[in-house]
Design an enzyme around this catalytic site. Sequence first.
Site, PDB file in Angstrom:
ATOM      1  N   GLU A  49     -15.689 -17.195   8.983  1.00 54.81           N
ATOM      2  CA  GLU A  49     -16.394 -17.859  10.082  1.00 54.81           C
ATOM      3  C   GLU A  49     -15.422 -18.456  11.089  1.00 54.81           C
ATOM      4  O   GLU A  49     -14.532 -19.232  10.717  1.00 54.81           O
ATOM      5  CB  GLU A  49     -17.305 -18.962   9.530  1.00 54.81           C
ATOM      6  N   LYS A  61     -24.103 -27.705   4.248  1.00 59.26           N
ATOM      7  CA  LYS A  61     -23.432 -26.399   4.330  1.00 59.26           C
ATOM      8  C   LYS A  61     -22.136 -26.536   5.117  1.00 59.26           C
ATOM      9  O   LYS A  61     -21.115 -25.927   4.781  1.00 59.26           O
ATOM     10  CB  LYS A  61     -24.366 -25.382   4.989  1.00 59.26           C
ATOM     11  N   ASP A  83     -13.952 -21.302  -8.761  1.00 57.60           N
ATOM     12  CA  ASP A  83     -15.332 -20.854  -8.766  1.00 57.60           C
ATOM     13  C   ASP A  83     -16.127 -21.648  -7.730  1.00 57.60           C
ATOM     14  O   ASP A  83     -16.707 -22.702  -8.027  1.00 57.60           O
ATOM     15  CB  ASP A  83     -15.923 -21.041 -10.169  1.00 57.60           C
ATOM     16  N   HIS A 112     -17.066 -21.616  18.512  1.00 61.10           N
ATOM     17  CA  HIS A 112     -17.297 -20.311  17.914  1.00 61.10           C
ATOM     18  C   HIS A 112     -17.082 -19.169  18.902  1.00 61.10           C
ATOM     19  O   HIS A 112     -16.701 -18.062  18.518  1.00 61.10           O
ATOM     20  CB  HIS A 112     -18.739 -20.210  17.404  1.00 61.10           C
TER      21      HIS A 112
END
Length: 424
Positions: free
Chosen positions: A80, A253, A269, A365
């Site tokens: 991302e 998130k 993990d 972005h």
Amino acid sequence: MPSSRISGFYNIPPKERAEKVREFANLTNDDISVLQSILPIDDLDRMIENVIGAFSLPYGVATNFLINGRDYLIPMVIEEPSVVAAASNAARLARNNFGFIAKATKPVMIGQIQLKTDTPHLSKMMILNEKEDILKIANDKDPVLKDLGGGAEDIVCRILMNQLVIHLLVNVKDAMGANIVNTMCEAVAGRIEEITGGKVILRIVSNLAIERLAQAYAVFRKDDIGGEDVVDKIISATDLANADPFRCATHNKGIMNGIDALLIATGNDFRAVESGAHAYASLNGYHSLTTWEKTKDGDLAGSIELPMPLGVVGGGTISPCARLSLKILGVKTSNELSCVAAALGLAQNFAALRALVTEGIQKGHMKLHSKNIVKIAMESMMDNESSICNNNDIINKVADLLIKEGNISVGRAKEILKNITNHA
């Protein structure tokens, strides 16, 4: 030790960035080559089933982190755009005070044993009465861990729906610990059945590692982040996350963007940490993993707390890339890695919230996204059209024009590229 405050790191070519990291972490030529090679197929075949190759993701380094008075460069593997840059910028602002202060609790994992019994209360008392015997059986499965100061330490019993759930608490030291916890749970299951006359159903580690928490905090000066109005807006945005699960899912998130990227880079993990983090956020109604408050001086104080079951030995940490990431970090223990992860999560949340309440999330972005759009447009063109414009200068030129026009689309990129080829 050199500083992680590297001005203009994003502006220098990748090879020069690698050289900066080499100097910071005292890397060798072999270390650097690991980043530019794929693991041998035999090594990959030992990691998972049905292997046919490897899948690559970008490997970046977040700069500027000062955690507990020590400088860190943080390896991050993520696809991302803007995540690494956002973390680096947040760390730069945090170090204007004291950086991040972080700590982690003992690396204790929970193994769950589900017991079907008609007398759960009686069975609970019988198990606790035989606790030392059960712990001995568990520790006999890994005497080395016991010698290192770890091992099964305690038993907690919970009664749910007329069933008994036994928690085996295991100090796993510098491992993530799932394998040894599962082994210990399976080892003691027979003894628990003997003691109670019940029937064991499940024997498995819990990823809600409430005994293995990581915490971090930082203070961002109001004048560094846009004034007291930005402070108030960030606090208000977090209030919304705590009130609205639709917002909170995206809020949390954003925290995990940074943490997951670090965990992938270090062979940990990330799925276990993700599930544990969101479960922890749900214990008293789904809420933010971070808190943001205004100090008496009007500055922004942030803190984070979440389960962080990480390892620096065993599992995926044995891969060459993971070992290199740990070398760049310079961490020696799982607790230190957990502290770095918590600080990174807090930095990522601050960066996302600040962008959201000011310029919006898309600005950061768009530069990289627009370059990807240009590449897609090039790939869809005929070879004779794309051959002239398939270079970085043209990619940057077209990407900048797409952003300026506010039309970041493959169709518009193709129009610009065709115009370039017609005039070449």
